[in-house]
Design a protein around this motif. Structure first.
Motif, PDB file in Angstrom:
ATOM      1  N   GLY A 113     -11.253  -2.042  13.886  1.00 16.82           N
ATOM      2  CA  GLY A 113     -10.072  -2.563  13.214  1.00 16.82           C
ATOM      3  C   GLY A 113      -9.422  -3.695  13.997  1.00 16.82           C
ATOM      4  O   GLY A 113     -10.036  -4.294  14.884  1.00 16.82           O
ATOM      5  N   PRO A 114      -8.164  -3.994  13.682  1.00 10.02           N
ATOM      6  CA  PRO A 114      -7.493  -5.158  14.264  1.00 10.02           C
ATOM      7  C   PRO A 114      -7.472  -5.181  15.790  1.00 10.02           C
ATOM      8  O   PRO A 114      -7.512  -6.248  16.396  1.00 10.02           O
ATOM      9  CB  PRO A 114      -6.065  -5.047  13.714  1.00 10.02           C
ATOM     10  CG  PRO A 114      -6.212  -4.300  12.438  1.00 10.02           C
ATOM     11  CD  PRO A 114      -7.339  -3.330  12.659  1.00 10.02           C
TER      12      PRO A 114
ATOM     13  N   VAL B  15      -9.505   3.924  16.029  1.00 11.09           N
ATOM     14  CA  VAL B  15      -9.406   3.253  14.737  1.00 11.09           C
ATOM     15  C   VAL B  15      -7.964   2.816  14.519  1.00 11.09           C
ATOM     16  O   VAL B  15      -7.056   3.654  14.451  1.00 11.09           O
ATOM     17  CB  VAL B  15      -9.846   4.184  13.583  1.00 11.09           C
ATOM     18  CG1 VAL B  15      -9.712   3.473  12.241  1.00 11.09           C
ATOM     19  CG2 VAL B  15     -11.278   4.652  13.802  1.00 11.09           C
ATOM     20  N   SER B  16      -7.758   1.530  14.429  1.00  7.55           N
ATOM     21  CA  SER B  16      -6.389   1.066  14.173  1.00  7.55           C
ATOM     22  C   SER B  16      -6.146   0.943  12.673  1.00  7.55           C
ATOM     23  O   SER B  16      -7.061   0.653  11.906  1.00  7.55           O
ATOM     24  CB  SER B  16      -6.105  -0.241  14.900  1.00  7.55           C
ATOM     25  OG  SER B  16      -7.208  -1.088  14.954  1.00  7.55           O
ATOM     26  N   PRO B  17      -4.896   1.171  12.247  1.00  6.74           N
ATOM     27  CA  PRO B  17      -4.584   1.069  10.818  1.00  6.74           C
ATOM     28  C   PRO B  17      -4.907  -0.333  10.303  1.00  6.74           C
ATOM     29  O   PRO B  17      -4.756  -1.315  11.020  1.00  6.74           O
ATOM     30  CB  PRO B  17      -3.080   1.338  10.763  1.00  6.74           C
ATOM     31  CG  PRO B  17      -2.753   2.024  12.034  1.00  6.74           C
ATOM     32  CD  PRO B  17      -3.720   1.514  13.047  1.00  6.74           C
ATOM     33  N   MET B  18      -5.350  -0.385   9.062  1.00  2.00           N
ATOM     34  CA  MET B  18      -5.742  -1.664   8.457  1.00  2.00           C
ATOM     35  C   MET B  18      -5.132  -1.783   7.075  1.00  2.00           C
ATOM     36  O   MET B  18      -5.025  -0.804   6.347  1.00  2.00           O
ATOM     37  CB  MET B  18      -7.260  -1.727   8.290  1.00  2.00           C
ATOM     38  CG  MET B  18      -8.033  -2.045   9.520  1.00  2.00           C
ATOM     39  SD  MET B  18      -9.783  -2.084   9.136  1.00  2.00           S
ATOM     40  CE  MET B  18     -10.256  -0.470   9.690  1.00  2.00           C
ATOM     41  N   ALA B  19      -4.776  -2.999   6.715  1.00  2.77           N
ATOM     42  CA  ALA B  19      -4.293  -3.232   5.354  1.00  2.77           C
ATOM     43  C   ALA B  19      -4.933  -4.482   4.758  1.00  2.77           C
ATOM     44  O   ALA B  19      -4.395  -5.083   3.847  1.00  2.77           O
ATOM     45  CB  ALA B  19      -2.774  -3.352   5.336  1.00  2.77           C
ATOM     46  N   GLY B  20      -6.072  -4.871   5.301  1.00  2.97           N
ATOM     47  CA  GLY B  20      -6.701  -6.091   4.808  1.00  2.97           C
ATOM     48  C   GLY B  20      -7.415  -5.889   3.488  1.00  2.97           C
ATOM     49  O   GLY B  20      -8.082  -4.896   3.279  1.00  2.97           O
TER      50      GLY B  20
ATOM     51  N   ARG C  98       0.827  -1.213   0.000  1.00  6.64           N
ATOM     52  CA  ARG C  98       0.000   0.000   0.000  1.00  6.64           C
ATOM     53  C   ARG C  98       0.860   1.262   0.000  1.00  6.64           C
ATOM     54  O   ARG C  98       0.576   2.222  -0.710  1.00  6.64           O
ATOM     55  CB  ARG C  98      -0.943  -0.002   1.214  1.00  6.64           C
ATOM     56  CG  ARG C  98      -2.091  -0.995   1.079  1.00  6.64           C
ATOM     57  CD  ARG C  98      -2.937  -1.081   2.338  1.00  6.64           C
ATOM     58  NE  ARG C  98      -3.961  -2.103   2.194  1.00  6.64           N
ATOM     59  CZ  ARG C  98      -5.196  -1.891   1.770  1.00  6.64           C
ATOM     60  NH1 ARG C  98      -5.583  -0.667   1.477  1.00  6.64           N
ATOM     61  NH2 ARG C  98      -6.056  -2.886   1.655  1.00  6.64           N
TER      62      ARG C  98
ATOM     63  N   MET D 164      -9.742  -3.498   5.165  1.00  5.24           N
ATOM     64  CA  MET D 164     -10.662  -4.116   6.111  1.00  5.24           C
ATOM     65  C   MET D 164      -9.914  -5.062   7.044  1.00  5.24           C
ATOM     66  O   MET D 164      -8.789  -5.475   6.768  1.00  5.24           O
ATOM     67  CB  MET D 164     -11.741  -4.899   5.361  1.00  5.24           C
ATOM     68  CG  MET D 164     -11.154  -5.934   4.418  1.00  5.24           C
ATOM     69  SD  MET D 164     -12.182  -7.368   4.156  1.00  5.24           S
ATOM     70  CE  MET D 164     -12.483  -7.934   5.800  1.00  5.24           C
TER      71      MET D 164
END
Lengths: 257, 87
Positions: free
Chosen positions: B9-10, B81-86, A146, A165
């Protein structure tokens, strides 16, 4: 700012077959024939087309986008089949992008598809590829990919739709480089991200469709999430919009104008 | 005063927790809330460094992103809000 809508004079007319195929969306006043022509002339890159990017790519293809550049490393494995809707059991062991391109071409023969069976950070000419895109959809499961794609978008002033997500949490926003908050402004630190992350296909698919919709808005009219973070809680079925402001000191985009 | 800490988030998955009430002294800031929350949930320790004040979390109150020094009101909902990369 690089993002701008093409005028009618810059666009070829629709063929009669296109007018017929897309009649039900052309009748949507906000899209119209001009919007359809803009879609037909547009190129989008989708970074990873798994549970999230796959539905995004499919939605863009079905909407009539001109060209899709698909980037996804590795070969298909069994645990991916709970969510990757461009893949099939017959494709186990095959490259993701090659298979996705075949699936999309079966849906739309006139779609131009450029598959890359690698990650964006393995593309030596990434900047050149991104510079040729009208929009980029960021849907990879690693921050490394990303951030790499984000850097290429900032360098080339290419709009990027960031969709991510984890479990029942999903987020979506659009970056107009030099104008709105970038990924670094929003999340300066990657935090405790870990793979594998939980994923239910329906959540990823819905977010992918929303990312495609935002890309369609951007390509045909105006982005709705530029500088606005959309948080979708898929467990509670609630959505929250949060204003994102540029950080003037941002090490990634602070110098862009 | 009491606020509600909501997770997104995670971090939510890691703790298995959607939201939880948190008792704080009157006039507490988001930083105080984050420190108290992490102290109560050791699994979240890597989301806040008390020494440097660094956190990867985005803090949101009433739909607005807030800084760590933002004062919280009784009954506020603090969304982390935790960072997400899913994908």
């Amino acid at each position: 700012m690089r993002w701008r809508l093409k005028s009618a004079e810059e666009l070829p007319p629709l063929a009669e077959a296109q007018r017929e195929r897309y009649a039900r969306q052309i009748m949507q006043a906000e899209l119209g024939e001009l919007g359809q022509r803009r879609l037909a002339a547009a190129t989008a890159l989708v970074s990873r087309h798994g549970g999230l990017g796959g539905p995004a790519a499919l939605s863009l293809a079905m909407a009539g986008i001109g060209k899709l550049i698909l980037v996804h490393p590795g070969r298909l494995v069994q645990p991916a089949l709970n969510r990757m809707n461009l893949m099939s059991e017959a494709g186990l062991g095959q490259g993701h992008s090659t298979q996705a391109a075949e699936t999309l071409k079966r849906c739309r023969a006139d779609l131009v598809v450029e598959p890359h069976d690698c990650a964006v950070n393995d593309l030596e000419n990434l900047n050149e590829i991104v510079a040729g895109c009208d929009v980029v959809v960021s849907a990879a499961p690693t921050f490394e990919e990303r951030r790499c794609l984000h850097q290429a978008c900032l360098r080339t002033r290419t709009p990027m739709v960031e969709a991510a997500m984890s479990g029942y949490s999903a987020l979506l926003f659009t970056i107009l480089p030099g104008e709105t908050a970038c990924l670094q402004c929003a999340f300066p630190d990657d935090g405790g991200w870990e793979e594998p992350f939980p994923v239910l296909g329906a959540v990823a698919h819905a977010l992918g469709a929303m990312a495609a919709l935002e890309a369609v808005h951007l390509l045909t009219d105006a982005p709705q999430l530029a500088g606005t973070l959309l948080l979708w809680d898929a467990k509670k079925m609630t959505m929250t919009r949060v204003a994102l402001r540029r950080d003037p000191q941002c090490p990634a985009c602070g110098g862009l104008d | 005063m009491t606020i509600v800490v909501q997770l997104f988030g995670p971090l939510r998955e890691r703790l298995g927790l959607d939201e939880t009430p948190l008792a704080l002294p009157d006039g507490a800031t988001a930083r105080d809330a984050l420190a108290a929350f992490v102290a109560a949930h050791s699994e979240a320790a890597d989301y806040y460094d008390a020494k440097t004040g660094r956190t990867p979390l985005m803090l949101i109150v009433d739909g607005e992103r807030v800084a760590l020094d933002a004062a919280l009101a009784d009954g506020a909902a603090l969304l982390l809000v935790s960072p997400m990369a899913g994908g």
